[in-house]
Motif scaffolding. Structure first.
Motif, PDB file in Angstrom:
ATOM      1  N   ASN A  48       0.729  -1.086  -0.048  1.00 60.65           N
ATOM      2  CA  ASN A  48       0.358  -0.504  -0.215  1.00 60.65           C
ATOM      3  C   ASN A  48       0.534   1.469   0.239  1.00 60.65           C
ATOM      4  OD1 ASN A  48      -2.849  -1.151   0.461  1.00 60.65           O
ATOM      5  ND2 ASN A  48      -3.166  -1.118   2.044  1.00 60.65           N
ATOM      6  N   ASP A 102       4.958   6.411   5.093  1.00 61.56           N
ATOM      7  CA  ASP A 102       5.261   6.477   3.978  1.00 61.56           C
ATOM      8  C   ASP A 102       5.378   8.241   3.871  1.00 61.56           C
ATOM      9  OD1 ASP A 102       2.834   8.105   2.890  1.00 61.56           O
ATOM     10  OD2 ASP A 102       2.389   5.766   3.094  1.00 61.56           O
ATOM     11  N   LEU A 129      -6.467  -3.852   4.861  1.00 61.28           N
ATOM     12  CA  LEU A 129      -6.223  -4.130   5.778  1.00 61.28           C
ATOM     13  C   LEU A 129      -7.099  -4.454   6.810  1.00 61.28           C
ATOM     14  CD1 LEU A 129      -5.996  -0.084   5.305  1.00 61.28           C
ATOM     15  CD2 LEU A 129      -3.979  -1.540   6.095  1.00 61.28           C
TER      16      LEU A 129
HETATM   17  P1  ADP Z   1      -7.015  -1.826  -1.301  1.00 65.69           P
HETATM   18  O1  ADP Z   1      -6.552  -2.977  -1.993  1.00 65.69           O
HETATM   19  O2  ADP Z   1      -8.325  -1.440  -1.937  1.00 65.69           O
HETATM   20  O3  ADP Z   1      -5.258  -0.962  -1.981  1.00 65.69           O
HETATM   21  P2  ADP Z   1      -6.933  -2.238   0.979  1.00 65.69           P
HETATM   22  O4  ADP Z   1      -8.103  -2.319   3.050  1.00 65.69           O
HETATM   23  O5  ADP Z   1      -5.658  -1.824   1.722  1.00 65.69           O
HETATM   24  O6  ADP Z   1      -7.083  -2.011   0.310  1.00 65.69           O
HETATM   25  O7  ADP Z   1      -6.637  -0.718   1.774  1.00 65.69           O
HETATM   26  C1  ADP Z   1      -8.068   0.163   1.488  1.00 65.69           C
HETATM   27  C2  ADP Z   1      -8.121   1.835   1.461  1.00 65.69           C
HETATM   28  O8  ADP Z   1      -7.122   2.328   2.651  1.00 65.69           O
HETATM   29  C3  ADP Z   1      -6.851   1.865   0.194  1.00 65.69           C
HETATM   30  O9  ADP Z   1      -8.263   2.564  -0.680  1.00 65.69           O
HETATM   31  C4  ADP Z   1      -6.505   3.308   0.202  1.00 65.69           C
HETATM   32  O10 ADP Z   1      -7.829   4.275   0.600  1.00 65.69           O
HETATM   33  C5  ADP Z   1      -6.014   3.361   1.532  1.00 65.69           C
HETATM   34  N1  ADP Z   1      -4.724   3.316   2.085  1.00 65.69           N
HETATM   35  C6  ADP Z   1      -4.123   2.749   2.546  1.00 65.69           C
HETATM   36  N2  ADP Z   1      -3.437   2.623   2.638  1.00 65.69           N
HETATM   37  C7  ADP Z   1      -3.068   3.952   2.320  1.00 65.69           C
HETATM   38  C8  ADP Z   1      -1.601   4.613   2.702  1.00 65.69           C
HETATM   39  N3  ADP Z   1      -0.489   3.786   2.594  1.00 65.69           N
HETATM   40  N4  ADP Z   1      -1.737   6.360   1.685  1.00 65.69           N
HETATM   41  C9  ADP Z   1      -2.850   6.099   1.567  1.00 65.69           C
HETATM   42  N5  ADP Z   1      -3.842   5.584   2.018  1.00 65.69           N
HETATM   43  C10 ADP Z   1      -3.923   4.096   1.701  1.00 65.69           C
END
Ligand code: ADP
Length: 158
Positions: A60, A89, A123
């Motif tokens: 991510n 990040d 997540l």
């Molecule tokens: P996805 O497979 O859509 O990335 P996640 O559950 O991993 O699903 O993440 C859900 C959402 O959280 C992402 O679509 C994004 O909007 C936000 N997100 C996750 N990690 C980050 C990050 N490091 N920086 C910004 N937004 C993030």
């Protein structure tokens, strides 16, 4: 879902995961580094599951960090008998009103570029796995500046 718990080195796991993402990071000119003290206590955990959590967070971080950014994976001993791992990040960040929902299933933030949206499950799975370990996962973020995801895992008692 069952965990296979053994004493594990989160610094070793962090180094492996960071190593495996160096190519992806350098393709975006992102500096990806790990910083764990040599004396980080061992945690009690499932190495395979915790490396999946870390893969998800680093994946991510790379996805949501623009060209030329920075990502660090740091380990440290936190209070209450836990080891904490933080993935920081310099990416696009998460708006305050989305912070609470970010760990929900099938959720993504409007701030996520369409091409960077996945299933919105990573997540939610990470949270589930960390809580099964008796740890916690949380995020701090400033829109436009970056995000920091941190999770804790209990220290292995000798
Ligand atoms: P996805 O497979 O859509 O990335 P996640 O559950 O991993 O699903 O993440 C859900 C959402 O959280 C992402 O679509 C994004 O909007 C936000 N997100 C996750 N990690 C980050 C990050 N490091 N920086 C910004 N937004 C993030």
């Amino acid at each position: 879902l069952e965990l296979t718990l053994t004493p594990i080195s989160l610094s070793d796991i962090a180094e492996e995961v960071v190593e495996s993402y160096q190519t992806a990071a350098s393709q975006k000119s992102i500096r990806l580094r790990t910083d764990c003290p040599k004396a980080l206590p061992l945690a009690i955990g499932d190495a395979d599951k915790l490396s999946r959590v870390l893969i998800n967070l680093v994946h991510n971080a790379i996805k949501f960090t623009p060209q030329g950014g920075e990502i660090s994976v740091e380990g440290r001993e936190s209070g209450g008998g836990h080891v904490e791992v933080r993935v920081t990040d310099s990416g696009n960040g998460i708006p305050a009103h989305d912070i609470e929902k970010i760990f929900d299933k099938f959720y993504w933030s409007e701030s996520a570029p369409v091409e960077a949206r996945g299933a919105g499950l990573g997540l939610a799975i990470a949270k589930n796995l960390i809580e099964l370990h008796g740890g916690m996962i949380r995020v701090e973020s400033t829109l436009g500046q970056g995000s920091r995801f941190s999770f804790t895992v209990p220290i292995a008692t000798p």
